[in-house]
Design an enzyme around this catalytic site. Structure first.
Site, PDB file in Angstrom:
ATOM      1  N   CYS A 127       0.140 -25.646  10.876  1.00 48.92           N
ATOM      2  CA  CYS A 127      -0.345 -24.323  11.284  1.00 48.92           C
ATOM      3  C   CYS A 127       0.869 -23.491  11.668  1.00 48.92           C
ATOM      4  O   CYS A 127       1.520 -23.766  12.685  1.00 48.92           O
ATOM      5  CB  CYS A 127      -1.327 -24.422  12.451  1.00 48.92           C
ATOM      6  SG  CYS A 127      -1.926 -22.815  13.015  1.00 48.92           S
TER       7      CYS A 127
ATOM      8  N   ASN B  28       1.139 -20.217  12.615  1.00 53.50           N
ATOM      9  CA  ASN B  28       1.010 -19.410  13.828  1.00 53.50           C
ATOM     10  C   ASN B  28       1.110 -20.270  15.076  1.00 53.50           C
ATOM     11  O   ASN B  28       1.730 -19.882  16.073  1.00 53.50           O
ATOM     12  CB  ASN B  28      -0.313 -18.645  13.816  1.00 53.50           C
ATOM     13  CG  ASN B  28      -0.318 -17.509  12.809  1.00 53.50           C
ATOM     14  OD1 ASN B  28       0.687 -16.847  12.609  1.00 53.50           O
ATOM     15  ND2 ASN B  28      -1.448 -17.299  12.165  1.00 53.50           N
TER      16      ASN B  28
ATOM     17  N   HIS C 201      -2.998 -24.730  -0.249  1.00 55.43           N
ATOM     18  CA  HIS C 201      -3.403 -23.332  -0.406  1.00 55.43           C
ATOM     19  C   HIS C 201      -3.605 -22.992  -1.873  1.00 55.43           C
ATOM     20  O   HIS C 201      -2.876 -23.474  -2.739  1.00 55.43           O
ATOM     21  CB  HIS C 201      -2.330 -22.393   0.155  1.00 55.43           C
ATOM     22  CG  HIS C 201      -2.250 -22.383   1.646  1.00 55.43           C
ATOM     23  ND1 HIS C 201      -2.875 -21.440   2.418  1.00 55.43           N
ATOM     24  CD2 HIS C 201      -1.618 -23.221   2.514  1.00 55.43           C
ATOM     25  CE1 HIS C 201      -2.634 -21.685   3.699  1.00 55.43           C
ATOM     26  NE2 HIS C 201      -1.876 -22.755   3.785  1.00 55.43           N
TER      27      HIS C 201
ATOM     28  N   GLU D 280      -9.509 -19.654   6.087  1.00 55.74           N
ATOM     29  CA  GLU D 280      -8.796 -20.849   6.523  1.00 55.74           C
ATOM     30  C   GLU D 280      -9.728 -22.053   6.534  1.00 55.74           C
ATOM     31  O   GLU D 280     -10.833 -22.005   7.085  1.00 55.74           O
ATOM     32  CB  GLU D 280      -8.210 -20.632   7.915  1.00 55.74           C
ATOM     33  CG  GLU D 280      -7.235 -21.711   8.334  1.00 55.74           C
ATOM     34  CD  GLU D 280      -6.413 -21.314   9.538  1.00 55.74           C
ATOM     35  OE1 GLU D 280      -5.678 -22.187  10.037  1.00 55.74           O
ATOM     36  OE2 GLU D 280      -6.494 -20.154   9.988  1.00 55.74           O
ATOM     37  N   ARG D 281      -9.269 -23.125   5.931  1.00 56.72           N
ATOM     38  CA  ARG D 281     -10.026 -24.365   5.855  1.00 56.72           C
ATOM     39  C   ARG D 281     -10.447 -24.831   7.247  1.00 56.72           C
ATOM     40  O   ARG D 281      -9.614 -25.003   8.133  1.00 56.72           O
ATOM     41  CB  ARG D 281      -9.134 -25.430   5.180  1.00 56.72           C
ATOM     42  CG  ARG D 281      -9.699 -26.819   5.099  1.00 56.72           C
ATOM     43  CD  ARG D 281      -8.703 -27.799   4.509  1.00 56.72           C
ATOM     44  NE  ARG D 281      -7.460 -27.864   5.282  1.00 56.72           N
ATOM     45  CZ  ARG D 281      -6.529 -28.818   5.123  1.00 56.72           C
ATOM     46  NH1 ARG D 281      -6.689 -29.754   4.207  1.00 56.72           N
ATOM     47  NH2 ARG D 281      -5.433 -28.811   5.846  1.00 56.72           N
TER      48      ARG D 281
ATOM     49  N   CYS E 167      -2.820 -16.173   9.272  1.00 56.09           N
ATOM     50  CA  CYS E 167      -2.571 -17.568   8.895  1.00 56.09           C
ATOM     51  C   CYS E 167      -1.119 -17.667   8.467  1.00 56.09           C
ATOM     52  O   CYS E 167      -0.733 -17.137   7.417  1.00 56.09           O
ATOM     53  CB  CYS E 167      -3.513 -18.003   7.769  1.00 56.09           C
ATOM     54  SG  CYS E 167      -3.228 -19.695   7.199  1.00 56.09           S
TER      55      CYS E 167
ATOM     56  N   GLY F 129      -0.628 -19.604   5.278  1.00 51.18           N
ATOM     57  CA  GLY F 129      -1.119 -18.793   4.172  1.00 51.18           C
ATOM     58  C   GLY F 129      -0.116 -17.730   3.767  1.00 51.18           C
ATOM     59  O   GLY F 129       0.085 -17.457   2.574  1.00 51.18           O
TER      60      GLY F 129
END
Length: 269
Positions: free
Chosen positions: A74, A76, A151, A200-201, A209, A212
């Protein structure tokens, strides 16, 4: 027992951070992660972040999505953790070891190297990941990139108009993606600017994201559509993504501590 937490966010993508690096905590299962992240009956967030000791890095970061599932990376949250830690550090994740460094009002993160092989995404069967011969109701020919997590990236005329709220969950759970997938729709504004929305999954539509943004920028660079450093604008704000000649991705952007609190562990276990 009473446990402390820190509520943080990166461009509106928000987290509960639990620090178990010096004080151990009981195990977290999927049900507890869902209970803590619930916005009506829990503390509420997109992801639950657990910091633990590591034998291979300065510390370990584990990431639980809103649905309780544990995921690999992740971006962020990596910036938020850098801000919380307060110094440059190596961080072990399930997607690999990353390097984080706090900056003024945020952080910079070395996200490692992207992977493009279909097995690394992963996909259910082999195909060209630069232009995949697949489509879903007007979204077609995406690229696929693994930047610690999987992604797919669609380039569209208007990212804001794409029906991501309906197609996002369909694509996320398509059998083509055995570990599910994060879904990105992007508009190339110019060679230094991309607009992006992300499904987002395990979370859904999100204001930002980081992975992403990295995946989308790298795919656009791979296709020759943008320069090797770009601004990616998400609903929550801007990130700067650079893909260096040594094949490593660097993400820079804001992170914010919202507040601190505590809760009774048994209320959510």
């Amino acid at each position: 027992m009473r446990a402390d937490f820190t509520k943080m966010h990166g461009l509106g993508n928000d987290f509960i951070v639990l620090d178990a690096r010096t004080r151990s905590l009981p195990a977290i299962d999927q049900a507890m992660a869902r209970a803590l992240t619930d916005r009506h009956t829990g503390i509420g967030c997109d992801q639950l972040i657990l910091l633990e000791p590591s034998d291979t890095a300065d510390f370990r970061m584990r990431i639980f999505n809103h649905d309780g599932g544990e995921v690999e990376a992740c971006g962020n949250a990596s910036r938020a953790v850098a801000l919380l830690h307060g110094a440059a550090a190596s961080v072990q994740t399930s997607g690999g070891v990353i390097q984080v460094e706090p900056r003024a009002q945020g952080a910079s993160v070395d996200m490692g190297e992207p992977r493009f092989d279909w097995e690394a995404i992963p996909l259910a069967y082999g195909m060209d990941t630069a232009t995949m011969p697949v489509g879903w109701d007007g979204l077609d020919k995406p690229g696929a990139v693994n930047v610690g997590n999987p992604h797919v990236v669609f380039f569209v005329e208007d990212a804001d108009a794409a029906p991501l709220d309906t197609l996002g969950p369909e694509i996320e759970n398509d059998p083509l993606f055995p570990e599910r997938v994060n879904v990105n729709v992007a508009t190339i504004v110019n060679r230094e600017h991309i607009r992006l929305r992300v499904w987002e999954r395990g979370v859904g539509l999100t204001r930002a994201c980081g992975t992403g943004a990295c995946a989308t920028a790298v795919h656009a660079m791979r296709c020759g559509l943008v320069e090797r450093e770009v601004t990616v604008t998400l609903p929550g704000g801007d990130l700067t993504i650079a893909w260096s000649e040594d094949n490593r991705i660097r993400m820079t952007g804001p992170a914010t501590e919202a507040y601190r609190g505590s809760f009774e562990w048994d209320d959510f276990a």
